[in-house]
Design a protein around this motif. Structure first.
Motif, PDB file in Angstrom:
ATOM      1  N   GLY A 274       0.819  -1.205   0.000  1.00 35.72           N
ATOM      2  CA  GLY A 274       0.000   0.000   0.000  1.00 35.72           C
ATOM      3  C   GLY A 274       0.851   1.251   0.000  1.00 35.72           C
ATOM      4  N   ALA A 275       1.868   1.304   0.888  1.00 39.31           N
ATOM      5  CA  ALA A 275       2.776   2.444   0.912  1.00 39.31           C
ATOM      6  C   ALA A 275       3.590   2.534  -0.370  1.00 39.31           C
ATOM      7  CB  ALA A 275       3.702   2.339   2.125  1.00 39.31           C
ATOM      8  N   THR A 276       3.978   1.368  -0.910  1.00 37.57           N
ATOM      9  CA  THR A 276       4.729   1.369  -2.177  1.00 37.57           C
ATOM     10  C   THR A 276       3.890   1.917  -3.316  1.00 37.57           C
ATOM     11  OG1 THR A 276       5.995  -0.559  -1.426  1.00 37.57           O
ATOM     12  CG2 THR A 276       5.980  -0.101  -3.785  1.00 37.57           C
ATOM     13  N   LEU A 277       2.619   1.512  -3.380  1.00 38.08           N
ATOM     14  CA  LEU A 277       1.729   2.003  -4.437  1.00 38.08           C
ATOM     15  C   LEU A 277       1.533   3.515  -4.334  1.00 38.08           C
ATOM     16  CD1 LEU A 277      -0.933  -0.857  -4.479  1.00 38.08           C
ATOM     17  CD2 LEU A 277       0.701  -0.321  -6.283  1.00 38.08           C
ATOM     18  N   CYS A 278       1.389   4.028  -3.116  1.00 30.27           N
ATOM     19  CA  CYS A 278       1.216   5.475  -2.936  1.00 30.27           C
ATOM     20  C   CYS A 278       2.446   6.230  -3.434  1.00 30.27           C
ATOM     21  CB  CYS A 278       0.947   5.806  -1.474  1.00 30.27           C
ATOM     22  SG  CYS A 278      -0.652   5.228  -0.865  1.00 30.27           S
TER      23      CYS A 278
END
Length: 391
Positions: A274-278
């Protein structure tokens, strides 16, 4: 969840069909007969206490004077010997074997011999090993289901086959979580990753994943799992267990497997990716390729592993006999579906990269990539960063 929606109507339909069958005389040939005049395969007569209500899965009642013969209710027996476990399930296992074995073998060979030994490479090599070993333990399960639920290899082999199946499968989930953490550090914290993202961290994550998977699978090798089905010649491996050990032994074992081996690693993947996608989304269109691949990796892991483990938790959440009906009939094909993730991993982690495919052709055909081959993914900085790590 889409797998749950597909499997549940199937199980309900089979349960309705089984209601019209004579419960005592149902055998592998589907013939009908009357009374309880059948005897165990050894010729001895034993009395069995038949369950009054359909249990939540396939816990059986032990026959008196026979510690290895179990009696099943009517609907459970019909589902256990039906076409889903004897045809559909071995087909899914066979698909995982036919695709996963060569794909992971070739990927492991390329990673071990053609790719620089970077931290991400170490993680991906261990993931390929876990998926490869998972494919190698499937043949006994395939033979067992194709022979109409008859285990031919004995008690020790049944314990080892069950423990290795679950151990390698949950080991894959734990290694997927380790890969997601590595990519989180590389994308979200690139400066800190220069000191943290090293061989020691990668080796430590891999060792922890293998140790946890082995600890979770160990209880499966410590309890009897082969029982004969009453009034038949079926020798069952793990599919039918005494109702007493279901609550006292197997309930805590499988709750730990589902929580520690699946849901916590998937939660770690959700947070990391999730943090990587953001971060990738904030980088603009130049990271659109990595954004799509990261989404695919996360979605495939959730889709393959969540349904079977949700069914597992439901299966053991309520000890009453009529809580969930024959839920185990839906769990068996969902477990087979989860092994297909070992087929998907090579293509979303390795072969999706044009540079990795060039390494495969270079190794197999002695083909040398041209100067434009490395730039086909938009100027990727190297196999260890963009090609094999997707980001």
């Amino acid at each position: 969840m889409w797998v749950l929606l597909l499997l549940w109507p199937l199980v309900l339909g089979l349960s309705l069909e089984s209601d019209i069958q004579n419960p005592i005389s149902y055998d592998e040939s589907g013939s009908a007969g009357g009374g309880d005049g059948l005897s165990p395969p050894d010729g001895t007569l034993g009395s069995c206490t038949r369950p009054q209500a359909a249990p939540r899965s396939f816990p059986g009642q032990l026959c008196s004077n026979h510690s290895d013969i179990l009696e099943l209710p009517d609907s459970s027996r019909a589902l256990l010997l039906g076409w889903v476990p004897t045809r559909l399930v071995p087909s899914l296992y066979g698909l995982a074997l036919v695709i996963g074995l060569p794909a992971n073998s070739l990927a492991l060979w390329v990673l071990a011999t053609r790719v620089p030994r970077m931290p991400s490479t170490v993680l991906l090599m261990n993931l390929a090993v876990a998926d490869l070993l998972l494919a190698l333990v499937l043949p006994p399960r395939i033979a067992y289901h194709l022979q109409g639920q008859r285990w031919p290899l004995g008690e020790v082999a049944c314990r080892l086959a069950t423990a290795t199946l679950y151990g390698h499968m949950y080991g894959s989930v734990l290694l997927l979580a380790a890969v997601s953490l590595d990519r989180y550090l590389g994308v979200v914290h690139p400066l800190r990753a220069r000191t943290l993202r090293g061989q020691c961290l990668a080796s430590g994550l891999c060792a922890m994943a293998w140790l946890v998977a082995a600890a979770l699978a160990l209880p499966l090798a410590l309890q009897q799992q082969t029982y004969r089905l009453s009034h038949s010649d079926h020798v069952l491996c793990h599919d039918v267990l005494p109702v007493g050990t279901q609550a006292s032994y197997w309930r805590p074992v499988f709750i730990c497997l589902a929580v520690l081996g699946c849901f916590l690693p998937l939660l770690a993947m959700l947070l990391s990716y999730g943090a990587t996608l953001c971060t990738l989304a904030a980088g603009g269109r130049r990271y659109s390729h990595a954004l799509r691949l990261t989404t695919l990796v996360l979605a495939s892991a959730v889709a393959f592993f969540t349904p079977s483990n949700i069914l597992l938790l439901l299966h053991y959440s309520n000890p009453s006999a009529d809580a969930w009906g024959d839920l185990y009939a839906a769990y068996v094909p969902s477990l087979a579906l989860s092994t297909l993730n070992s087929c998907v991993d090579p293509f979303v982690y390795y072969y999706v990269s044009a540079e990795f495919r060039d390494k495969v052709r270079e190794g197999l055909l002695c083909w040398k990539p041209g100067p434009s081959a490395a730039s086909r993914e938009g100027g990727s900085p190297g196999l260890g960063t963009r090609s094999s790590s997707l980001v």
